[in-house]
Design a protein around this motif. Sequence first.
Motif, PDB file in Angstrom:
ATOM      1  N   LEU A 153       0.666  -1.286  -0.131  1.00  0.00           N
ATOM      2  CA  LEU A 153       0.103  -0.130  -0.337  1.00  0.00           C
ATOM      3  C   LEU A 153       0.659   0.987  -0.150  1.00  0.00           C
ATOM      4  O   LEU A 153       0.222   2.165  -0.421  1.00  0.00           O
ATOM      5  N   ARG A 154       1.989   1.460   0.778  1.00  0.00           N
ATOM      6  CA  ARG A 154       3.087   2.553   1.020  1.00  0.00           C
ATOM      7  C   ARG A 154       3.857   2.533  -0.173  1.00  0.00           C
ATOM      8  O   ARG A 154       4.700   1.477  -0.062  1.00  0.00           O
ATOM      9  N   ARG A 155       4.678   3.400  -0.550  1.00  0.00           N
ATOM     10  CA  ARG A 155       6.057   3.282  -1.065  1.00  0.00           C
ATOM     11  C   ARG A 155       7.065   3.012  -0.042  1.00  0.00           C
ATOM     12  O   ARG A 155       6.599   3.698   1.447  1.00  0.00           O
ATOM     13  N   ARG A 156       8.458   3.194  -0.129  1.00  0.00           N
ATOM     14  CA  ARG A 156       9.538   3.220   0.542  1.00  0.00           C
ATOM     15  C   ARG A 156      10.179   4.139   0.378  1.00  0.00           C
ATOM     16  O   ARG A 156      10.169   4.816  -0.400  1.00  0.00           O
ATOM     17  N   PHE A 187      17.390   3.993  17.452  1.00  0.00           N
ATOM     18  CA  PHE A 187      16.271   4.883  16.973  1.00  0.00           C
ATOM     19  C   PHE A 187      15.995   4.328  16.089  1.00  0.00           C
ATOM     20  O   PHE A 187      16.690   4.379  14.736  1.00  0.00           O
ATOM     21  N   THR A 188      14.693   4.910  15.720  1.00  0.00           N
ATOM     22  CA  THR A 188      13.573   3.709  15.090  1.00  0.00           C
ATOM     23  C   THR A 188      12.336   5.353  14.636  1.00  0.00           C
ATOM     24  O   THR A 188      12.432   5.738  15.167  1.00  0.00           O
ATOM     25  N   CYS A 189      12.422   5.022  13.044  1.00  0.00           N
ATOM     26  CA  CYS A 189      11.864   5.721  12.662  1.00  0.00           C
ATOM     27  C   CYS A 189       9.819   5.612  12.201  1.00  0.00           C
ATOM     28  O   CYS A 189      10.437   4.264  12.165  1.00  0.00           O
ATOM     29  N   LEU A 190       9.448   5.522  12.974  1.00  0.00           N
ATOM     30  CA  LEU A 190       7.731   4.765  12.676  1.00  0.00           C
ATOM     31  C   LEU A 190       6.708   5.468  11.131  1.00  0.00           C
ATOM     32  O   LEU A 190       7.475   6.832  11.730  1.00  0.00           O
ATOM     33  N   PRO A 191       6.274   5.302  10.928  1.00  0.00           N
ATOM     34  CA  PRO A 191       5.534   5.733   9.632  1.00  0.00           C
ATOM     35  C   PRO A 191       4.119   6.452  10.507  1.00  0.00           C
ATOM     36  O   PRO A 191       4.532   7.111  12.097  1.00  0.00           O
ATOM     37  N   LEU A 192       3.966   7.925   9.736  1.00  0.00           N
ATOM     38  CA  LEU A 192       3.626   9.000  10.731  1.00  0.00           C
ATOM     39  C   LEU A 192       4.274   9.932  10.727  1.00  0.00           C
ATOM     40  O   LEU A 192       4.061  11.009  11.993  1.00  0.00           O
TER      41      LEU A 192
END
Length: 74
Positions: free
Chosen positions: A8-11, A45-50
């Motif tokens: 559903l989403r692009r990387r 350190f993790t980036c999450l959606p939104l």
Amino acid sequence: MRLAGVRLRRRHCTTVADPPRAKAPDLIGGDFTVTEPHTKYVGDFTCLPLEHYLATVVDLASRRLVGRWSPRAG
């Protein structure tokens, strides 16, 4: 039935290297062996959606979460 998953989403590439900037030193040197608790900690350190992110610190001996921070948690 020819079922297939749908992406559903692009990387997105969220990290862009800054070559002239000095890299942080590797204080553990790849040695993750530990004999007693509270002697070595690692972080992530993790980036999450939104556009949110999560930072964590883990004790290598017990593998327990020592601390976390995210904008919503404060």
